[in-house]
Design an enzyme around this catalytic site. Structure first.
Site, PDB file in Angstrom:
ATOM      1  N   HIS A 161       0.834  -1.203   0.000  1.00 31.57           N
ATOM      2  CA  HIS A 161       0.000   0.000   0.000  1.00 31.57           C
ATOM      3  C   HIS A 161       0.873   1.259   0.000  1.00 31.57           C
ATOM      4  CE1 HIS A 161      -3.099  -2.636   2.186  1.00 31.57           C
ATOM      5  NE2 HIS A 161      -3.705  -2.254   1.083  1.00 31.57           N
ATOM      6  N   CYS A 248      -2.673   0.655   9.830  1.00 33.05           N
ATOM      7  CA  CYS A 248      -3.691  -0.319   9.404  1.00 33.05           C
ATOM      8  C   CYS A 248      -4.634  -0.722  10.529  1.00 33.05           C
ATOM      9  CB  CYS A 248      -3.048  -1.601   8.901  1.00 33.05           C
ATOM     10  SG  CYS A 248      -1.443  -1.406   8.203  1.00 33.05           S
TER      11      CYS A 248
END
Ligand code: CIR
Length: 253
Positions: A161, A248
């Site tokens: 990501h 996250c």
């Protein structure tokens, strides 16, 4: 953005069945829970109200809640996770966010993981990664533009990501890996460039005037000191074995 709230989800006992590129060490559930509890306690100590959701047994990665949505003051955008095994987690998150914000949705063929969306004041950087495709990124940009945000799409060539490579530290400063330091999108920013051996520390979290940093990255810590913010180091080693990190583990707003 001043954060007052966070949403997290407890890891389930099957969290080790989530997607990971790390094959070397099996993650440990008890250690994971201790690290997760310390993370939640830190958010609370910083004054955030934290909603703790229960595990989703069918989705072993569901405690990486960041990927399910992007929350801004005006709206929450429910993501459409790019990994088939995770697609469904966003539906479990929507009711929790609907209590705080009106909702918008990323729809197929668009895919988008929240881990690819970096907010820097009134600007969003949207990573084009293995999880977020152009349609998902453009849908997100269209929604954010309605509320006056600028958006820039950024290719993510190597990492899972965008936020594995870059974090916003406030005041026009980015903490960034060497791979992403040259990205055109980040040209106007002051950059703190990580030593390649400390690339994992690029996933740091600015929570109001504090910086949460993964534990054990002394060079990075030294490079952040001049920002004058209090640095809190947290051990997220077990999440790291599942390709995740500090950002996250929560949605903050
Ligand atoms: C996954 O592969 O989707 C999870 N095992 C890790 C997700 C990490 N999320 C994030 O960086 N925002």
């Amino acid at each position: 953005m001043k954060f007052t709230q966070a949403i997290v989800r407890k890891p389930g006992e099957n969290f080790h069945q989530g997607i990971t590129s790390v094959k070397s060490e099996k993650p440990d559930f008890n250690r994971m829970m201790q690290q997760h509890q310390a993370y939640v306690a830190t958010l609370m100590r910083l004054g955030l109200t934290v909603e703790v959701l229960e595990p989703l047994p069918d989705y072993p990665d569901a405690y990486f809640v960041e990927d399910t949505a992007v929350v801004m003051p005006e709206v929450a955008v429910i993501a459409n996770p790019g990994a088939a095994a995770r697609n469904g987690e966003q539906e479990a998150m929507a009711p929790a966010l609907a209590r705080h914000r009106r909702l918008e949705f990323i729809r197929p063929p668009g895919t988008l993981d929240g881990g690819d969306v970096l907010m820097a004041d009134r600007h969003f950087f949207i990573g084009l990664s293995g999880r977020t495709n152009r349609s998902g990124a453009e849908q997100f940009a269209d929604i954010a533009a309605k509320f006056g945000y600028q958006c820039t799409l950024v290719p993510v060539p190597v990492s899972l990501h965008l936020k594995a490579d870059v974090s916003y530290m406030g005041d026009g400063t980015l903490l960034v890996t060497t791979e992403m330091a040259m990205a055109e999108a980040f040209e106007p920013y002051t950059k703190i460039i990580l030593h390649p051996s400390e690339a994992y520390a690029a996933n740091a979290l600015l929570i109001n005037d504090h910086i949460l940093l993964p534990k054990g990255f002394a060079d990075c810590r030294g490079k952040l000191l001049h920002l004058g913010k209090q640095i809190i180091e947290l051990d997220v080693g077990e999440a790291g074995k599942m390709d995740g990190g500090l950002s996250c583990l929560s949605l903050r707003f």
